[in-house]
Design an enzyme around this catalytic site. Structure first.
Site, PDB file in Angstrom:
ATOM      1  N   GLY A 266       0.818  -1.197   0.000  1.00 53.36           N
ATOM      2  CA  GLY A 266       0.000   0.000   0.000  1.00 53.36           C
ATOM      3  C   GLY A 266       0.856   1.253   0.000  1.00 53.36           C
ATOM      4  O   GLY A 266       1.908   1.304  -0.648  1.00 53.36           O
ATOM      5  N   HIS A 267       0.419   2.264   0.761  1.00 52.70           N
ATOM      6  CA  HIS A 267       1.059   3.572   0.734  1.00 52.70           C
ATOM      7  C   HIS A 267       2.379   3.602   1.507  1.00 52.70           C
ATOM      8  O   HIS A 267       3.329   4.264   1.099  1.00 52.70           O
ATOM      9  CB  HIS A 267       0.095   4.603   1.329  1.00 52.70           C
ATOM     10  CG  HIS A 267       0.513   6.025   1.154  1.00 52.70           C
ATOM     11  ND1 HIS A 267       0.662   6.609  -0.084  1.00 52.70           N
ATOM     12  CD2 HIS A 267       0.799   6.994   2.063  1.00 52.70           C
ATOM     13  CE1 HIS A 267       1.020   7.878   0.069  1.00 52.70           C
ATOM     14  NE2 HIS A 267       1.126   8.137   1.355  1.00 52.70           N
ATOM     15  N   PHE A 268       2.449   2.886   2.628  1.00 58.64           N
ATOM     16  CA  PHE A 268       3.654   2.863   3.447  1.00 58.64           C
ATOM     17  C   PHE A 268       4.378   1.536   3.261  1.00 58.64           C
ATOM     18  O   PHE A 268       4.517   0.735   4.191  1.00 58.64           O
ATOM     19  CB  PHE A 268       3.308   3.114   4.916  1.00 58.64           C
ATOM     20  CG  PHE A 268       3.095   4.572   5.241  1.00 58.64           C
ATOM     21  CD1 PHE A 268       4.180   5.421   5.410  1.00 58.64           C
ATOM     22  CD2 PHE A 268       1.824   5.095   5.353  1.00 58.64           C
ATOM     23  CE1 PHE A 268       4.001   6.765   5.700  1.00 58.64           C
ATOM     24  CE2 PHE A 268       1.624   6.443   5.640  1.00 58.64           C
ATOM     25  CZ  PHE A 268       2.715   7.280   5.814  1.00 58.64           C
ATOM     26  N   ASP A 301       8.371   4.730   0.467  1.00 64.32           N
ATOM     27  CA  ASP A 301       7.165   3.949   0.652  1.00 64.32           C
ATOM     28  C   ASP A 301       6.841   3.048  -0.505  1.00 64.32           C
ATOM     29  O   ASP A 301       5.731   3.065  -0.991  1.00 64.32           O
ATOM     30  CB  ASP A 301       5.983   4.855   0.968  1.00 64.32           C
ATOM     31  CG  ASP A 301       5.948   5.165   2.434  1.00 64.32           C
ATOM     32  OD1 ASP A 301       5.144   5.988   2.814  1.00 64.32           O
ATOM     33  OD2 ASP A 301       6.683   4.565   3.181  1.00 64.32           O
TER      34      ASP A 301
END
Length: 304
Positions: A266-268, A301
């Site tokens: 995902g984003h991180f 990320d």
């Protein structure tokens, strides 16, 4: 001292204390790590530990985040232009002249402003969900762009992005079930502690509003890519619902030689795929460094 030992330091830039993490040998190629919302340099702790044996790493906290100063909104101009000035001021203050940048989320408009205005200082770009094309915007942004047009009508709804539920979602969305247990709750709880400080909500609302002006800079970023062709590595979570995978693939339009990895994250992505991303970054920096002295630009990320 082991090369893996991070040093936690503070420098004064324009009268404000800027906190930064530093690790590795300063005579080695430098990688500057620029974090996103709502995080801090803490998001790079694993990457720093993985790479400090071979590279010099600098990871600052932006003003209003982490351990850096957080003046009230009527005491400081919270804009991405100003955050860029502070970042450059820090690098000048500590004597970092050439460097690669790792950009993630908010780190992208800061790092790419630096690169497009000072291309001679940046030798490479690494982006992890660090957007430079409108292709990357997902429906997540509909409310934020509505807020940009009418702050009063949308402020209450936008404040929902500052809650602990929203912060935890940023870390956990798009993560495969077998990787969820790699996300330490201290990560999103630490970010939330920063958001919950008195006056910080107003800081974040101002930056939400100012984000619209980053899009005006995209043509300059893209011209920088076409003109200077910086070595570029994209390590991006294909399941990111904030900056979608289309934003990663868009880099190829202006940088046909860019190395693009869409990771099952995902984003991180660093939280769940830190070792994989570190391996990509190490191999990339070694390869682009074969031609001589290198300054690397990285967007954070990305996970596999």
């Amino acid at each position: 001292m082991s090369v893996f030992d991070a040093r936690y330091r503070t420098a004064v830039v324009d009268g404000l204390e800027v906190f930064y993490r530093e690790a590795g040998d300063p005579t080695r190629p430098t990688l500057v790590l620029l974090h996103g919302f709502p995080s801090s340099s803490h998001m790079y702790r694993v990457l720093i530990a993985e790479l400090a044996d071979e590279f010099h790493l600098i990871a600052p906290d932006h003003i209003g985040f982490g351990r850096s100063a957080a003046p009230k909104v009527d005491e400081f101009t919270y804009s991405f232009e100003k955050l860029t000035e502070i970042t450059l001021g820090l690098l000048d203050r500590i004597g970092v002249d050439r460097f690669a940048i790792y950009i993630q989320d908010y780190g992208a408009p800061i790092g790419l402003r630096i690169a497009s205005c000072h291309p001679e200082r940046v030798t490479a770009v690494i982006s992890q969900s660090g957007n430079a094309y409108t292709d990357g915007f997902t429906p997540f942004w509909d409310l934020l762009f509505a807020h940009a047009k009418d702050r009063e009508a949308n402020e209450q709804a936008v404040r929902g992005q500052l809650t602990v539920e929203a912060t935890r979602w940023q870390y956990e969305h798009g993560v495969p079930a077998d990787r969820l247990d790699r996300i330490g709750p201290e990560s999103w709880l630490l970010d939330q502690a920063g958001l919950d400080r008195p006056g910080n909500a107003e800081i974040q609302l101002q930056l939400f509003w100012d984000y619209q002006f980053n899009l005006d800079a995209y043509p300059a970023f893209q011209e920088y890519f076409r003109t200077h062709r910086p070595p570029t590595l994209i390590a991006w979570g294909r399941n990111d619902e904030i900056f979608g995978a289309a934003g990663a693939n868009a880099f190829a339009r202006d940088l046909p030689d860019a190395e693009i990895h869409l990771l099952d994250a995902g984003h991180f992505a660093l939280e769940t795929h830190g070792e994989e991303i570190a391996a990509l970054v190490r191999e990339f920096l070694r390869r682009v460094g074969e031609g001589g002295d290198v300054a690397l630009a990285v967007d954070a990320d990305a996970d596999r």
